[in-house]
Scaffold this motif. Structure first.
Motif, PDB file in Angstrom:
ATOM      1  N   ILE A 122       3.695  -2.782  -0.692  1.00  0.00           N
ATOM      2  CA  ILE A 122       2.770  -3.434  -1.624  1.00  0.00           C
ATOM      3  C   ILE A 122       3.425  -4.685  -2.200  1.00  0.00           C
ATOM      4  O   ILE A 122       4.563  -4.635  -2.679  1.00  0.00           O
ATOM      5  N   ASP A 123       2.701  -5.773  -2.159  1.00  0.00           N
ATOM      6  CA  ASP A 123       3.148  -6.990  -2.828  1.00  0.00           C
ATOM      7  C   ASP A 123       3.038  -6.770  -4.329  1.00  0.00           C
ATOM      8  O   ASP A 123       1.935  -6.572  -4.853  1.00  0.00           O
ATOM      9  N   LEU A 124       4.171  -6.787  -5.029  1.00  0.00           N
ATOM     10  CA  LEU A 124       4.158  -6.467  -6.460  1.00  0.00           C
ATOM     11  C   LEU A 124       3.304  -7.422  -7.259  1.00  0.00           C
ATOM     12  O   LEU A 124       2.642  -7.028  -8.226  1.00  0.00           O
ATOM     13  N   ALA A 125       3.310  -8.689  -6.884  1.00  0.00           N
ATOM     14  CA  ALA A 125       2.594  -9.687  -7.670  1.00  0.00           C
ATOM     15  C   ALA A 125       1.078  -9.498  -7.618  1.00  0.00           C
ATOM     16  O   ALA A 125       0.381  -9.740  -8.605  1.00  0.00           O
ATOM     17  N   SER A 126       0.554  -9.055  -6.478  1.00  0.00           N
ATOM     18  CA  SER A 126      -0.900  -8.967  -6.318  1.00  0.00           C
ATOM     19  C   SER A 126      -1.444  -7.548  -6.247  1.00  0.00           C
ATOM     20  O   SER A 126      -2.635  -7.318  -6.466  1.00  0.00           O
ATOM     21  N   GLY A 127      -0.586  -6.574  -5.896  1.00  0.00           N
ATOM     22  CA  GLY A 127      -1.066  -5.219  -5.696  1.00  0.00           C
ATOM     23  C   GLY A 127      -1.758  -5.033  -4.361  1.00  0.00           C
ATOM     24  O   GLY A 127      -2.547  -4.104  -4.180  1.00  0.00           O
ATOM     25  N   GLN A 128      -1.455  -5.882  -3.393  1.00  0.00           N
ATOM     26  CA  GLN A 128      -2.087  -5.828  -2.076  1.00  0.00           C
ATOM     27  C   GLN A 128      -1.101  -5.316  -1.037  1.00  0.00           C
ATOM     28  O   GLN A 128       0.065  -5.702  -1.034  1.00  0.00           O
ATOM     29  N   THR A 129      -1.578  -4.442  -0.129  1.00  0.00           N
ATOM     30  CA  THR A 129      -0.708  -3.947   0.922  1.00  0.00           C
ATOM     31  C   THR A 129      -0.386  -5.058   1.909  1.00  0.00           C
ATOM     32  O   THR A 129      -1.231  -5.888   2.229  1.00  0.00           O
ATOM     33  N   ILE A 130       0.873  -5.045   2.392  1.00  0.00           N
ATOM     34  CA  ILE A 130       1.329  -6.158   3.218  1.00  0.00           C
ATOM     35  C   ILE A 130       1.811  -5.722   4.601  1.00  0.00           C
ATOM     36  O   ILE A 130       1.811  -6.514   5.538  1.00  0.00           O
ATOM     37  N   SER A 131       2.253  -4.488   4.735  1.00  0.00           N
ATOM     38  CA  SER A 131       2.753  -3.987   6.012  1.00  0.00           C
ATOM     39  C   SER A 131       2.771  -2.466   5.933  1.00  0.00           C
ATOM     40  O   SER A 131       2.674  -1.892   4.845  1.00  0.00           O
ATOM     41  N   GLY A 138      -3.794  -5.756   3.608  1.00  0.00           N
ATOM     42  CA  GLY A 138      -4.796  -6.445   2.811  1.00  0.00           C
ATOM     43  C   GLY A 138      -5.606  -5.573   1.877  1.00  0.00           C
ATOM     44  O   GLY A 138      -6.602  -6.037   1.307  1.00  0.00           O
ATOM     45  N   PHE A 139      -5.198  -4.325   1.685  1.00  0.00           N
ATOM     46  CA  PHE A 139      -5.916  -3.429   0.778  1.00  0.00           C
ATOM     47  C   PHE A 139      -5.440  -3.671  -0.659  1.00  0.00           C
ATOM     48  O   PHE A 139      -4.248  -3.661  -0.936  1.00  0.00           O
ATOM     49  N   MET A 140      -6.376  -3.873  -1.590  1.00  0.00           N
ATOM     50  CA  MET A 140      -6.043  -4.121  -2.986  1.00  0.00           C
ATOM     51  C   MET A 140      -6.012  -2.808  -3.763  1.00  0.00           C
ATOM     52  O   MET A 140      -6.999  -2.076  -3.793  1.00  0.00           O
ATOM     53  N   ILE A 141      -4.875  -2.513  -4.379  1.00  0.00           N
ATOM     54  CA  ILE A 141      -4.730  -1.295  -5.181  1.00  0.00           C
ATOM     55  C   ILE A 141      -5.435  -1.515  -6.517  1.00  0.00           C
ATOM     56  O   ILE A 141      -5.123  -2.466  -7.244  1.00  0.00           O
ATOM     57  N   PRO A 142      -6.381  -0.669  -6.898  1.00  0.00           N
ATOM     58  CA  PRO A 142      -7.051  -0.843  -8.200  1.00  0.00           C
ATOM     59  C   PRO A 142      -6.117  -0.515  -9.359  1.00  0.00           C
ATOM     60  O   PRO A 142      -5.186   0.269  -9.216  1.00  0.00           O
ATOM     61  N   GLU A 143      -6.362  -1.180 -10.492  1.00  0.00           N
ATOM     62  CA  GLU A 143      -5.599  -0.951 -11.727  1.00  0.00           C
ATOM     63  C   GLU A 143      -4.091  -1.123 -11.510  1.00  0.00           C
ATOM     64  O   GLU A 143      -3.281  -0.387 -12.068  1.00  0.00           O
ATOM     65  N   TRP A 144      -3.733  -2.102 -10.703  1.00  0.00           N
ATOM     66  CA  TRP A 144      -2.337  -2.286 -10.324  1.00  0.00           C
ATOM     67  C   TRP A 144      -1.451  -2.636 -11.519  1.00  0.00           C
ATOM     68  O   TRP A 144      -0.358  -2.082 -11.671  1.00  0.00           O
ATOM     69  N   ALA A 165       6.947 -13.720  -7.936  1.00  0.00           N
ATOM     70  CA  ALA A 165       6.282 -14.976  -7.581  1.00  0.00           C
ATOM     71  C   ALA A 165       7.270 -16.029  -7.076  1.00  0.00           C
ATOM     72  O   ALA A 165       6.891 -16.910  -6.300  1.00  0.00           O
ATOM     73  N   CYS A 166       8.516 -15.938  -7.505  1.00  0.00           N
ATOM     74  CA  CYS A 166       9.512 -16.930  -7.064  1.00  0.00           C
ATOM     75  C   CYS A 166      10.443 -16.356  -5.999  1.00  0.00           C
ATOM     76  O   CYS A 166      11.544 -16.871  -5.786  1.00  0.00           O
ATOM     77  N   GLY A 167      10.003 -15.287  -5.331  1.00  0.00           N
ATOM     78  CA  GLY A 167      10.779 -14.744  -4.226  1.00  0.00           C
ATOM     79  C   GLY A 167      12.012 -13.981  -4.631  1.00  0.00           C
ATOM     80  O   GLY A 167      12.957 -13.863  -3.851  1.00  0.00           O
ATOM     81  N   TRP A 168      12.044 -13.470  -5.846  1.00  0.00           N
ATOM     82  CA  TRP A 168      13.173 -12.685  -6.354  1.00  0.00           C
ATOM     83  C   TRP A 168      14.480 -13.475  -6.313  1.00  0.00           C
ATOM     84  O   TRP A 168      15.536 -12.950  -5.971  1.00  0.00           O
ATOM     85  N   ASP A 169      14.393 -14.727  -6.682  1.00  0.00           N
ATOM     86  CA  ASP A 169      15.579 -15.588  -6.725  1.00  0.00           C
ATOM     87  C   ASP A 169      16.391 -15.242  -7.971  1.00  0.00           C
ATOM     88  O   ASP A 169      15.937 -15.461  -9.100  1.00  0.00           O
ATOM     89  N   PRO A 170      17.606 -14.699  -7.827  1.00  0.00           N
ATOM     90  CA  PRO A 170      18.411 -14.345  -9.002  1.00  0.00           C
ATOM     91  C   PRO A 170      18.670 -15.537  -9.924  1.00  0.00           C
ATOM     92  O   PRO A 170      18.778 -15.364 -11.140  1.00  0.00           O
ATOM     93  N   ALA A 171      18.732 -16.742  -9.348  1.00  0.00           N
ATOM     94  CA  ALA A 171      18.998 -17.929 -10.159  1.00  0.00           C
ATOM     95  C   ALA A 171      17.862 -18.232 -11.122  1.00  0.00           C
ATOM     96  O   ALA A 171      18.052 -18.943 -12.109  1.00  0.00           O
ATOM     97  N   ALA A 172      16.667 -17.711 -10.850  1.00  0.00           N
ATOM     98  CA  ALA A 172      15.516 -17.989 -11.719  1.00  0.00           C
ATOM     99  C   ALA A 172      15.403 -17.011 -12.879  1.00  0.00           C
ATOM    100  O   ALA A 172      14.571 -17.201 -13.776  1.00  0.00           O
TER     101      ALA A 172
END
Length: 346
Positions: free
Chosen positions: A198-207, A227-233, A316-323
């Protein structure tokens, strides 16, 4: 390719191994005194309820063989429920009752059980047949979870759940586990369930994977898994983050189901969550854990809502530790959510 080169590629991809998980995260961030708050499902349920985190309602607890012999009174006019060992693991020892026919009950698999059958089953739970280490156990009877309509295309039997890994109170990776005929209706990857990242930012399945191999469709229904959207994510992320406040573990898995009427509920917590979630997401946990480590401690700790907001910003920023530093400055804790006591101070 040599073992060294394979190891280096996995390391560069941030894949977390078993030894690293155990030594650097579980042993370091999970104090032994907090394990009973997770391993004992009744104690865990009481703790989560006290912190405002929804769980399936406990209908009864059975501690002795004498109480098991009085099951007719305990069950009363119940038509559906789930019987579980309080110290079970891996989904073993769970009996799901879906209907009642006169003086007998129907299991999810279609078997008919009468009071002596259920009493015998409960007696096995009490004897420790399904408990961690085979120790004497308690049986718990809970309300039954009803399948949410959003899962109809994926489901012929069983209840899917969402596993969210929580590190230092921050959700860092998630997947949905879909039961299959092969898994006998259980949301257990080792028994043949499908795991969808699941993409954490959107709540959508990715693979998705089954038996650690990529799949694109549910094996029983043919429904596309991406592409499935998890409700109440967003609410589920908050619940997972809030569990850290309740039980004090720094590295754990939160398993969440969505009930048709009551919405998301915590099914159980796991102090030693597996690593197959990385395969489902086709991403390593290491980079994400390092990004969380770059966030400030915020004294007594930022509240769950702030932690979720920071998680979404990092995703959203790709888990960049510098951010991490700039994100922490931009998403500061609200005064009212500082100093949440949690289990760590209890």
């Amino acid at each position: 390719m040599s073992f060294f080169h394979r190891y280096r590629r996995l390391k560069d991809a941030g894949v977390l191994g078993l030894n690293e998980r155990n030594g650097d995260y579980i042993m370091r961030y999970n104090e032994r005194r907090f394990y009973p708050l997770v391993d004992d499902k009744i104690l865990c349920k009481q703790r989560l309820d006290a912190f405002g985190i929804p769980t399936p309602r406990l209908l009864a607890r059975i501690r002795t063989q004498h109480e098991a012999a009085r099951l007719g009174t305990v069950l009363g006019q119940l038509h559906e429920f789930a019987i579980k060992p309080a110290h079970g693991s891996g989904g073993s020892g769970i009996q799901v009752i879906v209907a009642r026919r006169n003086r007998r009950w129907v299991t999810a698999g279609g078997r008919l059980l009468d009071i002596p059958d259920i009493a015998h089953y409960v007696a096995n739970i009490l004897s420790g047949m399904y408990s961690l280490g085979g120790q004497p156990d308690e049986a718990m009877i809970e309300t039954l979870i009803h399948l949410h309509p959003c899962y109809q295309g994926f489901n012929l039997t069983g209840i899917p759940d969402q596993r969210i890994i929580v590190y230092r109170g921050y959700p860092v990776m998630a997947m949905i586990r879909l039961p299959t005929r092969q898994s006998d209706g259980k949301a257990n990857l080792h028994q043949g369930a499908v795991g969808c990242g699941i993409d954490l930012a959107s709540g959508q399945t990715i693979s998705a994977v089954m038996h650690n191999q990529p799949v694109e469709e549910h094996p029983d229904t043919g429904t596309a898994l991406g592409g499935f959207m998890i409700p109440e994510w967003r609410r589920m992320l908050w619940m997972a983050a809030r569990c850290h406040d309740a039980v004090g573990l720094g590295y754990m898995g939160a398993d969440i189901v969505i009930d048709r009427e009551h919405g998301p509920q915590i099914l159980e917590l796991n102090a030693r969550p597996g690593l197959a979630i990385q395969i489902a997401n086709r991403a390593g946990l290491g980079r994400r854990l390092k990004a969380i480590d770059r966030l400030p401690d915020d004294g007594a700790g930022a509240g769950a809502e702030t932690r979720v907001a920071r998680t979404l910003a990092l995703a959203a920023c790709g888990w960049d530790p510098a951010a991490a530093g700039a994100i922490a400055d931009r998403i500061a804790p609200h005064p009212g959510e500082i100093a949440e006591p949690g289990a760590a101070c209890g």
